[in-house]
Design a protein around this motif. Structure first.
Motif, PDB file in Angstrom:
ATOM      1  N   ASP A 130     -26.833 -65.950 -49.937  1.00  0.00           N
ATOM      2  CA  ASP A 130     -27.059 -65.272 -48.904  1.00  0.00           C
ATOM      3  C   ASP A 130     -26.397 -65.601 -47.313  1.00  0.00           C
ATOM      4  O   ASP A 130     -26.550 -66.056 -46.527  1.00  0.00           O
ATOM      5  N   ARG A 131     -24.550 -65.935 -47.967  1.00  0.00           N
ATOM      6  CA  ARG A 131     -24.250 -66.326 -46.530  1.00  0.00           C
ATOM      7  C   ARG A 131     -23.790 -65.068 -45.570  1.00  0.00           C
ATOM      8  O   ARG A 131     -23.257 -65.781 -44.334  1.00  0.00           O
ATOM      9  N   ASP A 132     -23.739 -63.894 -45.801  1.00  0.00           N
ATOM     10  CA  ASP A 132     -24.219 -63.244 -44.903  1.00  0.00           C
ATOM     11  C   ASP A 132     -24.646 -63.202 -43.265  1.00  0.00           C
ATOM     12  O   ASP A 132     -24.967 -63.234 -42.446  1.00  0.00           O
ATOM     13  N   TYR A 133     -26.232 -63.194 -43.926  1.00  0.00           N
ATOM     14  CA  TYR A 133     -26.969 -64.246 -42.904  1.00  0.00           C
ATOM     15  C   TYR A 133     -26.929 -64.694 -42.303  1.00  0.00           C
ATOM     16  O   TYR A 133     -27.297 -64.821 -41.216  1.00  0.00           O
ATOM     17  N   LEU A 134     -26.315 -65.837 -42.952  1.00  0.00           N
ATOM     18  CA  LEU A 134     -26.280 -67.578 -42.283  1.00  0.00           C
ATOM     19  C   LEU A 134     -25.302 -67.444 -41.068  1.00  0.00           C
ATOM     20  O   LEU A 134     -25.406 -67.360 -40.117  1.00  0.00           O
ATOM     21  N   GLU A 135     -24.241 -66.849 -41.764  1.00  0.00           N
ATOM     22  CA  GLU A 135     -23.327 -66.387 -40.388  1.00  0.00           C
ATOM     23  C   GLU A 135     -24.004 -65.407 -39.278  1.00  0.00           C
ATOM     24  O   GLU A 135     -23.393 -65.591 -38.354  1.00  0.00           O
ATOM     25  N   GLU A 136     -24.421 -64.100 -39.386  1.00  0.00           N
ATOM     26  CA  GLU A 136     -25.380 -63.186 -38.550  1.00  0.00           C
ATOM     27  C   GLU A 136     -26.050 -64.355 -38.185  1.00  0.00           C
ATOM     28  O   GLU A 136     -26.141 -63.800 -36.356  1.00  0.00           O
ATOM     29  N   THR A 137     -26.929 -64.951 -38.162  1.00  0.00           N
ATOM     30  CA  THR A 137     -27.518 -65.557 -37.719  1.00  0.00           C
ATOM     31  C   THR A 137     -26.828 -67.035 -36.490  1.00  0.00           C
ATOM     32  O   THR A 137     -27.565 -68.011 -35.036  1.00  0.00           O
ATOM     33  N   VAL A 138     -26.125 -68.008 -37.418  1.00  0.00           N
ATOM     34  CA  VAL A 138     -25.038 -68.768 -36.349  1.00  0.00           C
ATOM     35  C   VAL A 138     -24.344 -67.617 -35.187  1.00  0.00           C
ATOM     36  O   VAL A 138     -24.435 -68.081 -34.642  1.00  0.00           O
TER      37      VAL A 138
END
Length: 353
Positions: free
Chosen positions: A259-267
């Motif tokens: 889940d790359r999108d979730y990682l980027e949003e959290t960061v």
């Protein structure tokens, strides 16, 4: 009954690493650089998919499902990935595997304090070049004979990030030494040294699921390197503990990686709060390094850091403080949610007014 001195004389004694406090009561917890947001939604789904009856079986010793997910994510081959129980486990095995020349290894004088513990535990000689007056690593100090090099990027607790040309200079000047770049916080900073793995056979890059991926409690870390070095790591692991990763960690870790999108949003959220925190603390008179991590390394020129630390703790706001002379006037403050940071700001406004 005390153990007799005759028994103690042949027991190896080390000064252990001291982790941040884990209070059981509800507090504003800004002391151990944990992510304030939950893991990716797929992690919950992965947990739900587990059959408890399978817990009677050992996990896959090759950690195949996680290794495959990481290899696909970083576009490397599976034989370039090593996984372990948190990056601490991976790094400890790296010390044991690669730092055996008898020459001193090099790491900064102000850095992750576990490095000295592992060096002492494995009886590895070491030297610690000093950071400069701005808490930056002086790369030229690493252009000398050594038994290996390790440093975090961004460094901890200073939060300073060095660009890839800096890393490459260190690698070029140490082609016959293993260079480990500990990237626990790189997701909050910039480009990863993983871009250089295919170019330098002496480079090992380690990362963790404990920070950007919100999975400190799962204990997942990994290394990316040349296949020959990864094979050496696995040989040591299989000589030490073949079944390091739990079944839950393997499937949940693989789900998080996908889940790359979730990682980027959290960061993104953490970085925005970090920059807001810099602004708020600057208005209160604090000084700090240009953090590229999920924490700030800050001091107030008119207030003792140790006293502030104790007063914050009494108010149930936990930050990190060390008594080492060089950094005793600094606090390390994890970036929490906006609401958690507001509680910190409210306390400091009242305390410093």
């Amino acid at each position: 009954m005390a153990v007799r001195a005759e028994l103690l004389k042949n027991i190896w004694s080390v000064e252990p690493y001291v982790p941040g406090e884990q209070p059981q009561e509800k507090v504003v917890k800004l002391n151990t650089n944990e992510n304030p947001y939950p893991p990716a939604p797929g992690v919950q789904e992965a947990l739900a998919s587990l059959d408890p009856a399978d817990f009677r079986l050992y996990p896959d010793p090759a950690s195949g499902v996680l290794v495959k997910a990481l290899a696909e994510n970083y576009k490397v081959s599976e034989d370039q990935i090593f996984v372990g129980v948190g990056s601490d486990d991976v790094l400890a095995l790296c010390f044991l595997t690669f730092f055996n020349s008898g020459k001193p290894i090099l790491f900064p004088d102000i850095t992750y304090s576990f490095y000295k513990v592992w060096a002492d535990l494995y009886r590895i000689p070491y030297e610690c070049p000093e950071l400069d007056k701005d808490f930056r690593i002086v790369k030229e100090d690493y252009y000398r004979q050594n038994g290996g090099i390790i440093f975090p990027n961004p460094n901890a607790p200073t939060a300073i990030y060095e660009e890839l040309d800096f890393i490459e200079d260190v690698l070029e000047h140490n082609r016959d030494s293993i260079v480990i770049v500990d990237e626990a916080y790189v997701d909050f900073a910039g480009r990863s040294a993983m871009e250089l793995v295919g170019k330098y056979d002496n480079l090992i890059v380690t990362q963790t699921f404990s920070k950007a991926r919100s999975m400190a409690g799962m204990r997942i870390g990994y290394a990316v390197s040349d296949p020959d070095l990864i094979r050496c790591l696995n040989d040591v692991k299989y000589s030490f503990n073949s079944y390091t990763m739990s079944r839950a960690a393997l499937v949940c870790g693989a789900a998080a990686v996908k889940d790359r999108d979730y990682l980027e949003e959290t960061v993104r959220k953490i970085k925005e709060t970090r920059e807001r925190t810099k602004k708020e603390l600057a208005e209160l008179g604090f000084e700090f390094t240009d953090s590229k991590a999920n924490f700030l390394f800050a001091r107030h020129p008119e207030h003792d850091a140790g006293q502030l630390f104790e007063e914050l703790k009494k108010a149930n706001i936990y930050v990190r403080h060390w008594k080492d002379e060089k950094i005793s006037q600094y606090l390390r403050i994890t970036i929490g949610t906006d609401e958690e940071m507001d509680e910190l700001f409210d306390f400091l406004r009242k305390r410093l007014s």
